[in-house]
Design an enzyme around this catalytic site. Structure first.
Site, PDB file in Angstrom:
ATOM      1  N   GLU A 178      46.612  58.974  40.929  1.00  0.00           N
ATOM      2  CA  GLU A 178      47.458  57.825  40.989  1.00  0.00           C
ATOM      3  C   GLU A 178      47.425  57.134  42.233  1.00  0.00           C
ATOM      4  OE1 GLU A 178      52.063  57.195  39.890  1.00  0.00           O
ATOM      5  OE2 GLU A 178      51.660  58.904  41.113  1.00  0.00           O
ATOM      6  N   GLN A 216      53.347  58.797  32.221  1.00  0.00           N
ATOM      7  CA  GLN A 216      53.455  60.050  33.147  1.00  0.00           C
ATOM      8  C   GLN A 216      55.076  60.227  33.176  1.00  0.00           C
ATOM      9  OE1 GLN A 216      52.288  58.857  36.906  1.00  0.00           O
ATOM     10  NE2 GLN A 216      52.894  60.840  37.762  1.00  0.00           N
ATOM     11  N   SER A 222      56.212  53.742  33.125  1.00  0.00           N
ATOM     12  CA  SER A 222      55.464  52.700  32.711  1.00  0.00           C
ATOM     13  C   SER A 222      54.973  53.128  31.478  1.00  0.00           C
ATOM     14  CB  SER A 222      54.429  52.376  33.770  1.00  0.00           C
ATOM     15  OG  SER A 222      54.824  52.262  34.948  1.00  0.00           O
ATOM     16  N   ASN A 225      57.041  54.669  50.364  1.00  0.00           N
ATOM     17  CA  ASN A 225      56.305  54.502  51.344  1.00  0.00           C
ATOM     18  C   ASN A 225      56.437  55.604  52.307  1.00  0.00           C
ATOM     19  OD1 ASN A 225      55.085  52.172  50.655  1.00  0.00           O
ATOM     20  ND2 ASN A 225      56.270  50.926  52.191  1.00  0.00           N
ATOM     21  N   GLU A 226      57.941  56.065  52.448  1.00  0.00           N
ATOM     22  CA  GLU A 226      58.360  57.126  53.287  1.00  0.00           C
ATOM     23  C   GLU A 226      57.566  58.483  52.899  1.00  0.00           C
ATOM     24  OE1 GLU A 226      61.203  53.933  53.158  1.00  0.00           O
ATOM     25  OE2 GLU A 226      60.338  55.079  51.649  1.00  0.00           O
ATOM     26  N   SER A 270      58.966  61.279  37.261  1.00  0.00           N
ATOM     27  CA  SER A 270      60.205  61.045  38.151  1.00  0.00           C
ATOM     28  C   SER A 270      61.468  61.482  37.098  1.00  0.00           C
ATOM     29  CB  SER A 270      60.239  59.821  38.700  1.00  0.00           C
ATOM     30  OG  SER A 270      59.367  59.664  39.677  1.00  0.00           O
TER      31      SER A 270
END
Length: 394
Positions: free
Chosen positions: A230, A112, A147, A363-364, A115
């Site tokens: 995901e 993927q 990854s 998490n944010e 980012s």
């Protein structure tokens, strides 16, 4: 119309005609795909039967009863968990016919490419450019935290194709051949010593327009499908009671009563209760995904998974004591799968879980999604969503 009985009959016929013990797993998976039992909701000829998604657990139960090994999702987790649902939802007929079977069998590993160094949590700010050139697109840019890029045959690539549009509207989604000229993969070494992740450089990479998924400018819509699947894949993965890291901790607790203290016992019971609540909640997320509606539940499941994994590894470290200071192997190496599934020393797992609150959405970001889409809280004021991407300060 398929029902429980007809599905069970199909599975039994598959096992009778293709003995899984007499062939490789890849060969058996190919026969399973051709029989429409890979994902039963998919169209016939594409690994499915056009049946209800609710019948998929029947397939898995019947195969398990026949002694067929479970599908090794670690071989191609991104392809199975994210690539397949995206191709089924948005790909062309040619995409589905070309990619789904080798993806399912594990012949083709996927990665993927989302980012970037300047677009992680704010994915819509990505800058990798794709420029139309006849019947192809020329791509230049850099992706990071990828990854399995060093094993992948294909990649899900999100690019900027219209810098004059608003940030969420000027993106286009492609399927990229990772062997194409101009694709360079470099390892990123982690605190564990491994390099599960990579940075990928794209230098004048040509992608045929036939590998575009959806219309130009609709990349964000397609990417949302990928991201929702995901988070379900990461946070809501099927696990038995006391499975995974908690199971290892429980084993140590039972085998070493000399390590126990009342305080550690209290924390262990709380972790066990959290893990059980998470397991039950994840079942609901899997049911929503099985109905074709992966949504914010996946974000909540992934958020809970990250916290639970980190707290479990911390308690395991404390219970192990001085022995946890030893590290089995810090030799730099490329991993074949995500390190969270590898059995290593206590220190390795402790370090590895630090990434759980970052990968697959921080998490944010996940808390923001839950606030917006579950709790319906007011959103923070933003100005960058109302101006062209090219005019956003960087």
């Amino acid at each position: 119309m398929e029902d429980h009985d007809s599905i069970r009959a199909r599975v039994r016929d598959l096992v009778a005609r293709h003995d899984p013990g007499a062939m490789t797993q890849r060969e058996f998976l190919g026969h399973r795909f051709d029989a429409g039992l890979a994902w039963v909701h998919a169209p016939e000829g594409l690994g499915g039967l056009g049946a209800s998604r609710a019948l998929q657990p029947v397939v898995e139960e019947e195969l398990e009863a026949a002694g067929v090994p479970r599908l090794n999702g670690a071989r191609n987790p991104i392809g199975l968990g994210m690539g397949a649902p995206t191709v089924l939802a948005h790909g062309t007929d040619e995409h589905r016919a070309r990619f789904l079977r080798p993806l399912w069998t594990g012949e083709d590993v996927w990665c993927q490419l989302f980012s970037e160094p300047g677009a992680g949590s704010d994915l819509a700010g990505l800058a990798t450019r794709a420029v139309r050139d006849g019947d192809a697109w020329v791509v230049n840019g850099q992706k990071v935290w990828t990854s399995l890029a060093h094993h992948a045959r294909w990649a899900m690539l999100l690019t900027r194709t219209d810098p004059d549009a608003l940030k969420h509207q000027g993106m286009t989604y492609f399927i990229l051949d990772m062997r194409a000229p101009g694709v360079e993969v470099r390892p990123l070494r982690q605190a564990t010593g491994q390099a599960e992740f990579n940075e990928v450089f794209l230098n004048d990479v040509r992608i045929p327009d036939t590998m575009r998924v959806a219309e130009p400018g609709q990349g964000w819509t397609v990417a949302t499908t990928t991201l929702m699947n995901e988070r379900v894949a990461i946070g809501a993965a099927a696990a038995p009671r006391e499975g995974g890291p908690l199971g290892e901790l429980m084993t140590l607790w039972r085998e070493r009563p000399d390590l126990r203290t009342p305080g550690l016992h209290y924390r262990l019971v709380r972790l066990w209760a959290r893990a059980e609540a998470s397991r039950i909640g994840n079942e609901r997320s899997r049911q929503a995904s099985a109905a074709g509606k992966p949504g914010p539940e996946g974000s909540a499941a992934k958020l809970a998974y990250a916290a639970l994994a980190q707290d479990t590894s911390r308690l395991h470290l404390e219970l192990t004591g001085a022995d946890a200071l030893t590290y089995d192997d810090y030799t730099f190496r490329r991993s074949n799968m995500t390190g969270s599934g590898e059995v290593r020393c206590t220190g390795f797992h402790y370090l590895r879980t630090r990434a759980n609150s970052i990968e697959g959405g921080t998490n944010e970001v996940l808390r923001g999604i839950i606030a917006d889409r579950v709790l319906d809280l007011p959103r923070e004021p933003r100005t960058d969503t109302r101006i062209p991407w090219k005019d956003i300060p960087r």
